[in-house]
Design a protein around this motif. Structure first.
Motif, PDB file in Angstrom:
ATOM      1  N   UNK A 206      45.022  44.843  60.970  1.00 27.74           N
ATOM      2  CA  UNK A 206      44.326  44.784  62.170  1.00 27.74           C
ATOM      3  C   UNK A 206      44.663  44.163  63.232  1.00 27.74           C
ATOM      4  N   UNK A 207      44.284  44.427  64.441  1.00 25.02           N
ATOM      5  CA  UNK A 207      44.579  43.443  65.711  1.00 25.02           C
ATOM      6  C   UNK A 207      43.581  43.607  66.774  1.00 25.02           C
TER       7      UNK A 207
ATOM      8  N   UNK B 224      48.333  35.809  62.257  1.00 24.06           N
ATOM      9  CA  UNK B 224      47.527  35.242  61.042  1.00 24.06           C
ATOM     10  C   UNK B 224      48.392  35.708  59.816  1.00 24.06           C
ATOM     11  N   UNK B 225      49.040  34.931  59.131  1.00 26.69           N
ATOM     12  CA  UNK B 225      49.705  35.439  57.937  1.00 26.69           C
ATOM     13  C   UNK B 225      48.834  34.929  56.651  1.00 26.69           C
ATOM     14  N   UNK B 226      49.129  35.682  55.764  1.00 25.33           N
ATOM     15  CA  UNK B 226      48.704  35.407  54.084  1.00 25.33           C
ATOM     16  C   UNK B 226      48.937  34.105  53.811  1.00 25.33           C
ATOM     17  N   UNK B 227      48.491  32.993  53.059  1.00 29.42           N
ATOM     18  CA  UNK B 227      49.042  31.824  52.677  1.00 29.42           C
ATOM     19  C   UNK B 227      50.363  31.893  51.933  1.00 29.42           C
TER      20      UNK B 227
ATOM     21  N   UNK C  29      50.883  40.090  57.118  1.00 26.94           N
ATOM     22  CA  UNK C  29      50.389  39.772  58.325  1.00 26.94           C
ATOM     23  C   UNK C  29      48.846  40.498  58.189  1.00 26.94           C
ATOM     24  N   UNK C  30      48.050  39.345  58.329  1.00 25.67           N
ATOM     25  CA  UNK C  30      46.405  39.794  58.221  1.00 25.67           C
ATOM     26  C   UNK C  30      45.861  40.041  59.306  1.00 25.67           C
TER      27      UNK C  30
END
Length: 221
Positions: free
Chosen positions: A26-27, A77-80, A85-86
């Motif tokens: 999503x973006x 925003x990346x997953x920890x 890519x979140x």
């Protein structure tokens, strides 16, 4: 660079989770004259695009619903801990509005400089990118820094490099920061040699052994 985006109808945590499960990211696209637009992108294609320097530092062409528009990458925003890519944010580009962007620095000629070739200095890249202000048409993909003239123990400042036409450095309080520094290599100090003629007791103590006790003289009869 060009990429393809698709319109996204639903928003919210649940909808975004279902998108990620299906291999989409999503973006959102905001800024300019249009309203914020919810989008989704193919995750694998996006993941590979994000590995390219130009995707982060240049104006991108986004194809959406048959229309191509110019945008800039603004946030990822990346997953920890997973390779995921979140969420991703893009900003529309207005041709008449100046941009503030961080542009990567590309260094060349370091090995040919006197600092390295003759004096064996260690060259440290204090800065690897430069924040600049310019119109979209003047935005460089990178700024080249020639280090072939670097001398012994020298420093290179922002004022020492030539910026492309129409590009200005954004200082944020530091008017002329250091970009590169050349320093001599550290030389390990050799231990001092032991003094000649040292007493046996001192030598034994230095070796971690207790010195032998001196025998007492025999009592007189």
């Amino acid at each position: 660079m060009k990429f393809v985006a698709f319109e996204r109808a639903k928003q919210g945590t649940g909808a975004s989770r279902r998108l990620r499960i299906s291999g989409k990211t999503p973006g959102i696209v905001y800024g300019g004259e249009g309203k914020p637009q919810l989008i989704e992108l193919d995750h694998n294609a996006l993941w590979h695009a994000l590995k390219k320097e130009a995707f982060h530092a240049s104006i991108l062409e986004m194809e959406l619903a048959g229309t191509t528009s110019k945008v800039l990458l603004r946030d990822v925003q990346y997953h920890p801990f997973r390779q995921l890519v979140q969420h991703i944010d893009f900003q529309r580009v207005d041709a008449k509005t100046r941009l503030h962007m961080k542009v990567p620095l590309h260094f060349k000629g370091e090995e040919e400089s006197d600092a390295v070739k003759l004096d064996h200095n260690l060259v440290t890249h204090v800065m690897n990118e430069l924040e600049v202000s310019c119109l979209p048409s003047d935005l460089p993909e990178f700024i080249e820094v020639d280090l072939s003239g670097l001398k012994k123990n020298a420093t290179l400042h922002v004022s020492d490099i030539k910026l492309p036409k129409g590009v200005k450095f954004v200082s944020h309080g530091k008017l002329n920061p250091v970009i590169v520094s050349a320093v001599p290599p550290l030389v390990a100090e050799e231990p001092a040699p032991a003094a000649e003629g040292a007493a046996p007791a001192e030598g034994a103590a230095a070796a971690g052994k207790p010195a032998a006790k001196t025998a007492k003289p025999a009592a007189k009869k």
